[in-house]
Design an enzyme around this catalytic site. Structure first.
Site, PDB file in Angstrom:
ATOM      1  N   CYS A 201     -54.791  25.495 -19.366  1.00 45.58           N
ATOM      2  CA  CYS A 201     -54.357  26.755 -20.000  1.00 45.58           C
ATOM      3  C   CYS A 201     -55.287  27.258 -21.097  1.00 45.58           C
ATOM      4  CB  CYS A 201     -52.919  26.648 -20.496  1.00 45.58           C
ATOM      5  SG  CYS A 201     -52.679  25.461 -21.827  1.00 45.58           S
TER       6      CYS A 201
ATOM      7  N   LYS B 193     -42.050  17.112 -20.556  1.00 49.76           N
ATOM      8  CA  LYS B 193     -42.500  18.250 -21.358  1.00 49.76           C
ATOM      9  C   LYS B 193     -41.635  19.449 -21.012  1.00 49.76           C
ATOM     10  CE  LYS B 193     -46.446  21.178 -22.386  1.00 49.76           C
ATOM     11  NZ  LYS B 193     -47.894  21.317 -22.350  1.00 49.76           N
TER      12      LYS B 193
ATOM     13  N   ARG C  56     -50.019  28.246 -29.141  1.00 49.48           N
ATOM     14  CA  ARG C  56     -50.626  29.232 -28.231  1.00 49.48           C
ATOM     15  C   ARG C  56     -51.492  30.222 -29.001  1.00 49.48           C
ATOM     16  NH1 ARG C  56     -45.534  29.558 -24.014  1.00 49.48           N
ATOM     17  NH2 ARG C  56     -45.625  27.327 -23.538  1.00 49.48           N
TER      18      ARG C  56
ATOM     19  N   LYS D  52     -41.732  15.631 -25.311  1.00 46.64           N
ATOM     20  CA  LYS D  52     -42.243  16.754 -26.094  1.00 46.64           C
ATOM     21  C   LYS D  52     -41.370  17.958 -25.867  1.00 46.64           C
ATOM     22  CE  LYS D  52     -46.230  19.763 -26.200  1.00 46.64           C
ATOM     23  NZ  LYS D  52     -47.302  20.288 -25.457  1.00 46.64           N
TER      24      LYS D  52
ATOM     25  N   SER E 211     -46.337  22.188 -32.614  1.00 44.30           N
ATOM     26  CA  SER E 211     -46.789  23.219 -33.554  1.00 44.30           C
ATOM     27  C   SER E 211     -45.634  23.931 -34.265  1.00 44.30           C
ATOM     28  CB  SER E 211     -47.675  24.223 -32.827  1.00 44.30           C
ATOM     29  OG  SER E 211     -46.997  24.795 -31.724  1.00 44.30           O
TER      30      SER E 211
HETATM   31  C1  PBG Z   1     -51.283  22.621 -23.045  1.00 43.23           C
HETATM   32  C2  PBG Z   1     -50.516  22.179 -24.216  1.00 43.23           C
HETATM   33  C3  PBG Z   1     -49.589  22.883 -24.992  1.00 43.23           C
HETATM   34  C4  PBG Z   1     -49.234  22.041 -26.037  1.00 43.23           C
HETATM   35  C5  PBG Z   1     -49.905  20.847 -25.839  1.00 43.23           C
HETATM   36  N1  PBG Z   1     -50.674  20.951 -24.703  1.00 43.23           N
HETATM   37  C6  PBG Z   1     -49.122  24.270 -24.893  1.00 43.23           C
HETATM   38  C7  PBG Z   1     -48.225  24.702 -23.823  1.00 43.23           C
HETATM   39  O1  PBG Z   1     -47.835  23.935 -22.940  1.00 43.23           O
HETATM   40  O2  PBG Z   1     -47.933  25.885 -23.818  1.00 43.23           O
HETATM   41  C8  PBG Z   1     -48.296  22.389 -27.158  1.00 43.23           C
HETATM   42  C9  PBG Z   1     -48.558  21.650 -28.422  1.00 43.23           C
HETATM   43  C10 PBG Z   1     -47.937  22.223 -29.625  1.00 43.23           C
HETATM   44  O3  PBG Z   1     -47.131  23.185 -29.603  1.00 43.23           O
HETATM   45  O4  PBG Z   1     -48.251  21.697 -30.704  1.00 43.23           O
HETATM   46  N2  PBG Z   1     -50.566  22.796 -21.889  1.00 43.23           N
END
Ligand code: PBG
Length: 320
Positions: free
Chosen positions: A117, A190, A200, A243, A269
Protein backbone atom coordinates in the site's frame (compact mmCIF):
# COMPACT_ATOMS: atom_id res chain seq x y z
CA UNK A 1 -11.43 -10.13 58.87
CA UNK A 2 -9.41 -13.07 57.66
CA UNK A 3 -8.87 -11.85 54.14
CA UNK A 4 -7.69 -8.34 53.50
CA UNK A 5 -6.49 -7.89 49.89
CA UNK A 6 -5.15 -4.46 50.85
CA UNK A 7 -2.34 -6.11 52.85
CA UNK A 8 -0.65 -7.06 49.56
CA UNK A 9 -0.70 -3.40 48.55
CA UNK A 10 0.57 -1.89 51.78
CA UNK A 11 3.89 -0.52 50.47
CA UNK A 12 5.69 -0.08 47.19
CA UNK A 13 8.13 -2.82 48.18
CA UNK A 14 5.32 -5.32 48.88
CA UNK A 15 3.52 -4.32 45.69
CA UNK A 16 6.71 -4.84 43.71
CA UNK A 17 7.21 -8.25 45.32
CA UNK A 18 3.75 -9.52 44.45
CA UNK A 19 3.13 -7.87 41.08
CA UNK A 20 2.21 -10.18 38.17
CA UNK A 21 3.32 -8.48 34.97
CA UNK A 22 5.59 -5.66 34.00
CA UNK A 23 7.08 -4.36 30.80
CA UNK A 24 10.70 -4.50 29.86
CA UNK A 25 12.65 -2.49 27.31
CA UNK A 26 13.30 -5.66 25.35
CA UNK A 27 9.55 -6.06 24.73
CA UNK A 28 9.41 -2.84 22.74
CA UNK A 29 9.49 -2.49 18.97
CA UNK A 30 9.72 0.97 17.42
CA UNK A 31 7.99 1.56 14.06
CA UNK A 32 9.90 3.99 11.82
CA UNK A 33 9.24 5.57 8.44
CA UNK A 34 12.08 5.93 5.94
CA UNK A 35 11.46 8.36 3.11
CA UNK A 36 13.08 9.09 -0.21
CA UNK A 37 12.16 12.73 0.41
CA UNK A 38 13.21 15.10 3.18
CA UNK A 39 12.87 14.37 6.90
CA UNK A 40 9.52 15.63 8.08
CA UNK A 41 7.42 15.46 11.22
CA UNK A 42 4.09 13.71 10.71
CA UNK A 43 1.41 16.29 11.36
CA UNK A 44 -1.08 14.00 13.07
CA UNK A 45 1.65 12.23 15.09
CA UNK A 46 3.70 14.92 16.89
CA UNK A 47 7.15 13.56 17.77
CA UNK A 48 7.11 10.97 14.96
CA UNK A 49 9.04 11.60 11.75
CA UNK A 50 9.60 10.32 8.28
CA UNK A 51 13.39 10.05 8.16
CA UNK A 52 15.56 10.56 5.11
CA UNK A 53 18.52 8.20 4.77
CA UNK A 54 20.80 11.11 5.73
CA UNK A 55 18.99 11.62 9.01
CA UNK A 56 18.41 7.96 9.83
CA UNK A 57 21.77 7.42 11.63
CA UNK A 58 21.08 10.20 14.13
CA UNK A 59 17.59 8.84 14.77
CA UNK A 60 18.96 5.34 15.28
CA UNK A 61 21.55 6.64 17.70
CA UNK A 62 18.77 8.08 19.89
CA UNK A 63 16.66 4.96 19.60
CA UNK A 64 19.44 2.54 20.48
CA UNK A 65 20.70 4.78 23.29
CA UNK A 66 17.21 4.65 24.79
CA UNK A 67 17.67 0.87 24.92
CA UNK A 68 15.42 -0.15 22.03
CA UNK A 69 16.53 -3.44 20.47
CA UNK A 70 14.09 -3.79 17.56
CA UNK A 71 12.68 -1.49 14.88
CA UNK A 72 9.91 -1.99 12.33
CA UNK A 73 10.53 -0.25 9.00
CA UNK A 74 8.12 1.26 6.50
CA UNK A 75 9.40 2.70 3.24
CA UNK A 76 7.95 5.84 1.68
CA UNK A 77 9.03 5.84 -1.97
CA UNK A 78 8.94 8.76 -4.42
CA UNK A 79 7.60 6.61 -7.20
CA UNK A 80 4.34 4.72 -6.90
CA UNK A 81 2.73 2.56 -9.57
CA UNK A 82 -0.08 0.05 -10.08
CA UNK A 83 1.98 -2.91 -8.90
CA UNK A 84 4.07 -1.28 -6.15
CA UNK A 85 7.39 -1.94 -7.93
CA UNK A 86 9.50 -0.11 -5.35
CA UNK A 87 8.45 -2.61 -2.67
CA UNK A 88 10.61 -5.28 -4.31
CA UNK A 89 13.34 -3.12 -5.83
CA UNK A 90 16.66 -4.17 -4.27
CA UNK A 91 17.63 -0.53 -4.38
CA UNK A 92 14.33 0.70 -2.96
CA UNK A 93 14.21 3.10 -0.05
CA UNK A 94 13.44 0.56 2.63
CA UNK A 95 16.11 -1.84 1.35
CA UNK A 96 18.68 0.98 1.47
CA UNK A 97 17.51 1.89 4.96
CA UNK A 98 17.89 -1.70 6.12
CA UNK A 99 21.41 -2.00 4.68
CA UNK A 100 22.49 1.26 6.30
CA UNK A 101 21.02 0.23 9.64
CA UNK A 102 22.76 -3.13 9.61
CA UNK A 103 26.10 -1.47 8.78
CA UNK A 104 25.75 0.87 11.75
CA UNK A 105 23.96 -1.39 14.25
CA UNK A 106 24.36 -5.04 13.25
CA UNK A 107 22.70 -6.21 16.44
CA UNK A 108 19.59 -4.06 16.16
CA UNK A 109 16.74 -6.35 15.10
CA UNK A 110 15.32 -4.99 11.86
CA UNK A 111 11.77 -5.97 10.98
CA UNK A 112 10.58 -5.07 7.47
CA UNK A 113 6.88 -4.43 7.08
CA UNK A 114 5.81 -6.21 3.92
CA UNK A 115 2.89 -4.63 2.09
CA UNK A 116 2.21 -2.88 -1.19
CA UNK A 117 0.00 0.00 0.00
CA UNK A 118 2.85 2.47 0.53
CA UNK A 119 4.08 1.65 -2.98
CA UNK A 120 0.93 1.48 -5.09
CA UNK A 121 -0.60 4.45 -6.89
CA UNK A 122 -4.09 3.34 -5.78
CA UNK A 123 -3.04 2.80 -2.14
CA UNK A 124 -4.41 -0.75 -1.88
CA UNK A 125 -2.38 -3.55 -0.35
CA UNK A 126 -2.32 -5.68 -3.50
CA UNK A 127 -2.77 -5.85 -7.26
CA UNK A 128 -6.10 -4.31 -8.31
CA UNK A 129 -8.04 -5.69 -11.28
CA UNK A 130 -11.68 -4.90 -12.01
CA UNK A 131 -11.77 -2.82 -8.84
CA UNK A 132 -10.93 -5.83 -6.66
CA UNK A 133 -7.67 -6.65 -4.87
CA UNK A 134 -6.45 -9.88 -6.48
CA UNK A 135 -5.25 -12.26 -3.83
CA UNK A 136 -3.11 -14.76 -5.68
CA UNK A 137 -1.44 -12.27 -8.02
CA UNK A 138 -0.40 -10.29 -4.96
CA UNK A 139 1.29 -13.24 -3.26
CA UNK A 140 4.17 -13.35 -5.68
CA UNK A 141 4.90 -9.65 -5.21
CA UNK A 142 4.81 -9.96 -1.43
CA UNK A 143 7.21 -12.89 -1.66
CA UNK A 144 9.57 -10.83 -3.83
CA UNK A 145 9.41 -7.90 -1.40
CA UNK A 146 10.21 -10.27 1.48
CA UNK A 147 13.21 -11.81 -0.25
CA UNK A 148 14.47 -8.38 -1.25
CA UNK A 149 14.22 -7.01 2.33
CA UNK A 150 15.73 -10.17 3.82
CA UNK A 151 18.66 -9.97 1.39
CA UNK A 152 19.17 -6.35 2.43
CA UNK A 153 19.59 -7.64 5.98
CA UNK A 154 16.14 -7.71 7.63
CA UNK A 155 16.04 -10.25 10.45
CA UNK A 156 12.26 -10.50 10.33
CA UNK A 157 9.70 -9.86 7.58
CA UNK A 158 6.24 -8.81 8.66
CA UNK A 159 3.45 -9.16 6.10
CA UNK A 160 0.65 -6.69 6.90
CA UNK A 161 -1.45 -7.06 3.75
CA UNK A 162 -3.98 -9.70 4.90
CA UNK A 163 -3.99 -11.70 1.65
CA UNK A 164 -4.83 -15.38 2.12
CA UNK A 165 -1.83 -17.69 1.90
CA UNK A 166 0.84 -15.01 2.09
CA UNK A 167 2.76 -16.50 4.99
CA UNK A 168 3.18 -19.78 3.11
CA UNK A 169 4.16 -18.01 -0.10
CA UNK A 170 6.73 -15.90 1.76
CA UNK A 171 8.14 -18.87 3.71
CA UNK A 172 8.62 -20.81 0.46
CA UNK A 173 10.31 -17.92 -1.30
CA UNK A 174 12.64 -17.24 1.64
CA UNK A 175 13.61 -20.91 1.89
CA UNK A 176 14.18 -21.24 -1.86
CA UNK A 177 16.58 -18.33 -1.64
CA UNK A 178 18.61 -19.70 1.24
CA UNK A 179 16.97 -17.37 3.74
CA UNK A 180 15.57 -20.05 6.03
CA UNK A 181 16.82 -18.26 9.16
CA UNK A 182 14.75 -15.16 8.49
CA UNK A 183 11.69 -15.01 10.77
CA UNK A 184 8.15 -14.21 9.73
CA UNK A 185 6.16 -12.03 12.08
CA UNK A 186 2.72 -12.21 10.61
CA UNK A 187 0.08 -9.54 11.10
CA UNK A 188 -2.19 -12.53 11.61
CA UNK A 189 -5.11 -10.68 13.15
CA UNK A 190 -5.41 -7.29 11.50
CA UNK A 191 -8.74 -5.55 11.69
CA UNK A 192 -10.03 -3.00 9.24
CA UNK A 193 -9.72 -0.08 11.62
CA UNK A 194 -10.15 3.67 11.77
CA UNK A 195 -7.28 3.69 14.25
CA UNK A 196 -4.87 3.55 11.26
CA UNK A 197 -5.89 7.05 10.10
CA UNK A 198 -2.70 8.93 11.06
CA UNK A 199 -0.50 6.15 9.60
CA UNK A 200 -2.10 6.68 6.23
CA UNK A 201 -1.15 10.34 6.38
CA UNK A 202 2.36 9.30 7.44
CA UNK A 203 2.76 6.79 4.63
CA UNK A 204 0.57 8.51 2.05
CA UNK A 205 -1.19 5.18 1.70
CA UNK A 206 -4.91 5.93 2.00
CA UNK A 207 -6.78 3.89 -0.63
CA UNK A 208 -7.78 6.04 -3.60
CA UNK A 209 -11.13 4.24 -3.85
CA UNK A 210 -13.11 1.98 -1.56
CA UNK A 211 -11.69 0.67 1.67
CA UNK A 212 -9.77 -2.35 2.95
CA UNK A 213 -12.76 -4.32 4.19
CA UNK A 214 -12.42 -7.11 1.62
CA UNK A 215 -9.06 -8.11 3.07
CA UNK A 216 -8.70 -6.67 6.58
CA UNK A 217 -10.95 -8.17 9.24
CA UNK A 218 -14.40 -7.11 10.39
CA UNK A 219 -14.23 -5.77 13.93
CA UNK A 220 -17.50 -7.48 14.78
CA UNK A 221 -15.72 -10.84 14.64
CA UNK A 222 -13.70 -12.76 17.19
CA UNK A 223 -13.69 -16.39 15.98
CA UNK A 224 -12.17 -15.22 12.72
CA UNK A 225 -9.12 -14.15 14.74
CA UNK A 226 -8.56 -17.78 15.74
CA UNK A 227 -8.95 -18.97 12.15
CA UNK A 228 -6.53 -16.38 10.77
CA UNK A 229 -3.91 -17.15 13.42
CA UNK A 230 -4.27 -20.89 12.97
CA UNK A 231 -3.68 -20.59 9.22
CA UNK A 232 -0.65 -18.34 9.62
CA UNK A 233 0.95 -20.71 12.10
CA UNK A 234 0.29 -23.68 9.80
CA UNK A 235 1.94 -21.74 6.98
CA UNK A 236 5.03 -21.08 9.07
CA UNK A 237 4.58 -17.84 11.04
CA UNK A 238 7.13 -17.57 13.87
CA UNK A 239 5.54 -14.61 15.64
CA UNK A 240 1.85 -13.73 15.49
CA UNK A 241 0.21 -10.35 15.93
CA UNK A 242 -3.02 -8.66 16.91
CA UNK A 243 -3.64 -5.16 15.62
CA UNK A 244 -4.79 -2.60 16.83
CA UNK A 245 -4.07 -3.07 20.53
CA UNK A 246 -6.14 -1.20 23.11
CA UNK A 247 -9.60 -1.81 21.69
CA UNK A 248 -8.67 -5.43 20.88
CA UNK A 249 -7.22 -6.79 24.12
CA UNK A 250 -10.01 -9.38 24.29
CA UNK A 251 -8.69 -10.68 20.97
CA UNK A 252 -5.09 -10.63 22.19
CA UNK A 253 -6.14 -12.64 25.24
CA UNK A 254 -8.07 -15.20 23.16
CA UNK A 255 -5.16 -15.64 20.75
CA UNK A 256 -2.50 -15.88 23.46
CA UNK A 257 -4.56 -18.40 25.47
CA UNK A 258 -4.84 -20.62 22.44
CA UNK A 259 -1.50 -20.49 20.64
CA UNK A 260 2.08 -20.99 21.76
CA UNK A 261 3.84 -18.66 19.34
CA UNK A 262 5.01 -15.36 20.81
CA UNK A 263 2.34 -12.71 20.38
CA UNK A 264 2.95 -9.12 19.34
CA UNK A 265 0.36 -6.38 19.60
CA UNK A 266 0.52 -3.21 17.54
CA UNK A 267 -0.35 -0.03 19.42
CA UNK A 268 -1.20 1.80 16.23
CA UNK A 269 -0.97 5.36 14.96
CA UNK A 270 -4.45 6.47 16.06
CA UNK A 271 -3.82 5.17 19.55
CA UNK A 272 -0.59 7.17 19.70
CA UNK A 273 -2.24 10.31 18.33
CA UNK A 274 -5.09 10.20 20.84
CA UNK A 275 -2.77 9.95 23.82
CA UNK A 276 -0.40 12.55 22.39
CA UNK A 277 -3.20 15.05 21.68
CA UNK A 278 -4.60 14.73 25.18
CA UNK A 279 -1.10 15.01 26.64
CA UNK A 280 -0.30 18.15 24.62
CA UNK A 281 -3.50 19.66 25.97
CA UNK A 282 -2.38 18.91 29.51
CA UNK A 283 -5.43 16.71 30.05
CA UNK A 284 -3.65 13.48 31.00
CA UNK A 285 -0.33 12.33 32.42
CA UNK A 286 1.30 10.98 29.26
CA UNK A 287 3.96 8.86 30.92
CA UNK A 288 1.67 7.01 33.31
CA UNK A 289 -1.05 6.52 30.67
CA UNK A 290 1.48 4.98 28.28
CA UNK A 291 3.03 2.65 30.87
CA UNK A 292 -0.43 1.59 32.06
CA UNK A 293 -1.60 0.93 28.49
CA UNK A 294 1.49 -1.09 27.54
CA UNK A 295 1.28 -3.10 30.76
CA UNK A 296 -2.36 -3.91 29.99
CA UNK A 297 -1.25 -5.30 26.61
CA UNK A 298 1.23 -7.56 28.33
CA UNK A 299 -1.34 -8.62 30.89
CA UNK A 300 -3.59 -9.63 27.99
CA UNK A 301 -0.87 -12.01 26.84
CA UNK A 302 1.32 -10.05 24.45
CA UNK A 303 5.08 -10.47 24.59
CA UNK A 304 6.12 -7.86 22.03
CA UNK A 305 4.73 -4.35 22.11
CA UNK A 306 4.97 -2.43 18.86
CA UNK A 307 4.51 1.23 19.74
CA UNK A 308 5.45 4.71 18.54
CA UNK A 309 6.08 5.39 22.21
CA UNK A 310 8.88 2.81 22.37
CA UNK A 311 11.88 5.13 22.97
CA UNK A 312 9.91 7.30 25.42
CA UNK A 313 8.65 4.24 27.26
CA UNK A 314 12.18 2.81 27.45
CA UNK A 315 13.43 6.07 29.01
CA UNK A 316 10.47 6.25 31.39
CA UNK A 317 11.08 2.68 32.56
CA UNK A 318 14.64 3.65 33.36
CA UNK A 319 13.36 6.47 35.63
CA UNK A 320 11.25 4.13 37.73
C1 PBG B 1 0.25 -1.41 5.81
C2 PBG B 1 0.14 -1.06 7.23
C3 PBG B 1 -0.77 -0.21 7.88
C4 PBG B 1 -0.38 -0.15 9.21
C5 PBG B 1 0.71 -1.01 9.34
N1 PBG B 1 0.99 -1.56 8.12
C6 PBG B 1 -1.85 0.61 7.33
C7 PBG B 1 -3.10 0.02 6.85
O1 PBG B 1 -3.29 -1.20 6.85
O2 PBG B 1 -3.91 0.79 6.38
C8 PBG B 1 -1.02 0.68 10.27
C9 PBG B 1 -0.11 1.07 11.38
C10 PBG B 1 -0.58 2.18 12.22
O3 PBG B 1 -1.73 2.70 12.12
O4 PBG B 1 0.22 2.61 13.06
N2 PBG B 1 -0.74 -2.21 5.31
Amino acid sequence: MLKRPRRNRISKQIRDLVHEVSIDKTDLVYPMFITEGETEEIQSMPGIYRYSLDDLPKALKDVTEAGITAVLYFGIPKHKDEVGSCAYDDNGIVQRGIRLTKELYPELVVIADICLCEYTSHGHCGVVENGYVQNDKTLELLARASVSCARAGADIVAPSDMMDGRVGAIRNALDENGLEDVLIMSYSVKYSSSFYGPFREAAGSAPAFGDRKTYQMDFRNKKEAILETELDIEEGADIIMVKPAMAYLDIAKAVSDRFCNPLAVYHVSGEYSMIKAAALNGWIDEKSIVIESLTAMKRAGAKMLITYYAPDAARWLEEN
